[in-house]
Design an enzyme around this catalytic site. Sequence first.
Site, PDB file in Angstrom:
ATOM      1  N   LYS A 212       0.828  -1.200   0.000  1.00 17.54           N
ATOM      2  CA  LYS A 212       0.000   0.000   0.000  1.00 17.54           C
ATOM      3  C   LYS A 212       0.868   1.258   0.000  1.00 17.54           C
ATOM      4  CE  LYS A 212      -3.729   0.169   2.595  1.00 17.54           C
ATOM      5  NZ  LYS A 212      -4.655   0.325   3.751  1.00 17.54           N
ATOM      6  N   GLU A 218      10.340  -5.343   3.845  1.00 15.14           N
ATOM      7  CA  GLU A 218      10.537  -6.662   3.256  1.00 15.14           C
ATOM      8  C   GLU A 218      10.166  -6.671   1.777  1.00 15.14           C
ATOM      9  OE1 GLU A 218       8.999  -7.356   7.542  1.00 15.14           O
ATOM     10  OE2 GLU A 218       8.624  -5.968   5.875  1.00 15.14           O
ATOM     11  N   GLY A 273      -4.991  -4.475   5.377  1.00 15.97           N
ATOM     12  CA  GLY A 273      -4.187  -5.455   4.672  1.00 15.97           C
ATOM     13  C   GLY A 273      -4.707  -6.877   4.789  1.00 15.97           C
ATOM     14  N   ARG A 274      -5.131  -7.276   5.991  1.00 16.32           N
ATOM     15  CA  ARG A 274      -5.566  -8.667   6.176  1.00 16.32           C
ATOM     16  C   ARG A 274      -6.940  -8.932   5.580  1.00 16.32           C
ATOM     17  NH1 ARG A 274      -4.874  -5.873  10.702  1.00 16.32           N
ATOM     18  NH2 ARG A 274      -6.551  -5.501  12.197  1.00 16.32           N
ATOM     19  N   GLU A 359      -4.219 -10.687  14.615  1.00 10.01           N
ATOM     20  CA  GLU A 359      -3.819  -9.296  14.403  1.00 10.01           C
ATOM     21  C   GLU A 359      -4.977  -8.350  14.667  1.00 10.01           C
ATOM     22  OE1 GLU A 359      -0.615  -8.002  11.417  1.00 10.01           O
ATOM     23  OE2 GLU A 359      -2.469  -7.388  10.420  1.00 10.01           O
ATOM     24  N   HIS A 390      -1.626 -37.453  13.059  1.00 13.41           N
ATOM     25  CA  HIS A 390      -0.362 -38.110  13.396  1.00 13.41           C
ATOM     26  C   HIS A 390       0.601 -37.112  14.026  1.00 13.41           C
ATOM     27  CE1 HIS A 390      -1.509 -41.781  11.217  1.00 13.41           C
ATOM     28  NE2 HIS A 390      -2.176 -40.933  10.444  1.00 13.41           N
ATOM     29  N   LYS A 518       8.607  -2.958  13.749  1.00 10.62           N
ATOM     30  CA  LYS A 518       9.119  -2.288  12.547  1.00 10.62           C
ATOM     31  C   LYS A 518      10.036  -1.133  12.920  1.00 10.62           C
ATOM     32  CE  LYS A 518       5.077  -3.276   9.630  1.00 10.62           C
ATOM     33  NZ  LYS A 518       3.971  -2.667   8.863  1.00 10.62           N
TER      34      LYS A 518
END
Length: 554
Positions: A212, A218, A273-274, A359, A390, A518
Amino acid sequence: MDYPDHYDTEAVLRCKQDLLQAAQEQENQTISDLFRQDPDRVVNFSLAAAGLHLDYSKTPLTEGVRSRLCQLANSAGLKALTEATFSGQVINHTEKRAVLHTALRGDPEEPVWVDGNNIKADVTTTLDRMEAFVEKVSDGQWLGFDGREITDIVSIGIGGSYLGPRVAIEALRPYWEEDLRCHFVSNIDAADLATTLEDLTPATTLFIIQSKSFKTQETLTNAESARDWFLKGGGESSEIGKHFVAVSSNVALAREFGIEESNIFPMWDWVGGRYSLWSAIGLPVALQVGMANFRKLLAGARAMDEHFREAPAEENMPVILALLGIWYQNFLGASSCAVIPYDQSLENLPAHLQQVDMESNGKTVDRSGNPVSMATGVVLWGGAGTNGQHAYHQLLHQGGEWIPVDFILPLKSHYPIGRHHAMLASNCLAQAQALMHGKSLESAMQELQAAGLSVEEAQKLAPHKVIPGNRPSHLITLEKLTPETLGSLIALYEHRVFVQGAIWDLNSFDQWGVELGKQLCDSLLPLLESPDASLQALDASTAAAVQRFRESSG
């Protein structure tokens, strides 16, 4: 406009007291008891909506408790808050933003106004731009710098720009455009980018940079390294526009990177964002499965939105799932929940839902900035069945804490090979059965003696085979995993998170806890890269780690 305040604190407190009393009264009652008391329990504790069916009968929920929980939601002003959200009021009050990911998939004829603009017009325009772009790539009209068609898409983003699209693409494998392959790079670890690019060709690779702000550390570092790879692989600076597009609100920085303005798709402040899968962040999905299927994904989510907005609490699937979570966590002591899809293509759904849930509601202050009065958020985890059987299912069945489980099961498979799907379904249903019924000491003794063990041998081994049971699970079934049912499923969990945040009186749409890491990262990076910089301002442990890194790098 500030966050609409419909929360009745006194009424919520009364509901909580009633529910605490109900929890005490039910302390010795089992789920099996509830089935014996109500022959129609499955009917009374099941509902269907938007292509999904929810059976929540295998839970410690009575009609009385359900009624009290619905009253709790009403006291928290859920209905009014829901309408305020859908109509574009400022729900994210700490950042002064509306929360309108639902508008991305809503009826284009139903206007939603933000700052005097009908945002539906912007949404429609963007979808049309996405469609034109997808057609160019899919039809072979979009060519790389040497005239060849694009064969590989690399989406570079992180968090919501990565998790949702990846899950959607994996889930919709039967709908893929076979001439395209979509890849994702999110981790700043160079291994992520390097291993993704090692089998790709620059001339036939298209990158989508998803940020955005176009400043995410990153994402931008990976994008710059991808650009270097492209230039070293035969591309020219003047040809970056043929191989890089962006989804961003920062047009200036994207253009500075080398991306043509016509190839920059918008992001808006009113989409977190999510929750951005439904926006142009979903461009990799549209490329991989086609724009028609992407629109079906939106339609499935819209069907769940309409159900959530219209259905009364007692018949509302997201509300019921949310209230069950409240019941478990705030009144029965659960601290985590598991989401276990019995579909290999949904293997990474829990990872996406972790971000959506943890979040959003991992908060310790309410909307007014005061300490919360209830435990909030939940540790959400899980993975694909039957693999978990398992691994961590041992903890689910015999661990010291009881953990509610969502089982997700498509009734039909895209891959009807032999007995596979019937065996998959039998495993899913058996796990839910085992969680509820368990195995008593008496049953274990009988089983062991029937296997030929003596009484003495059976008495030693039987306690290890006892399974407490009385552990809740919910079964979500869908006819088949399609773009529509996937959209509905993801929207179901989005609304569940919203409902719980409303009851806890949280702002579920900011994430200040993410920001601190951050900020500290920005201050530490120069110290790691500058061997002579002073470490005096750091705590002793961090300073020692930085020094070890320097010595290793030197």
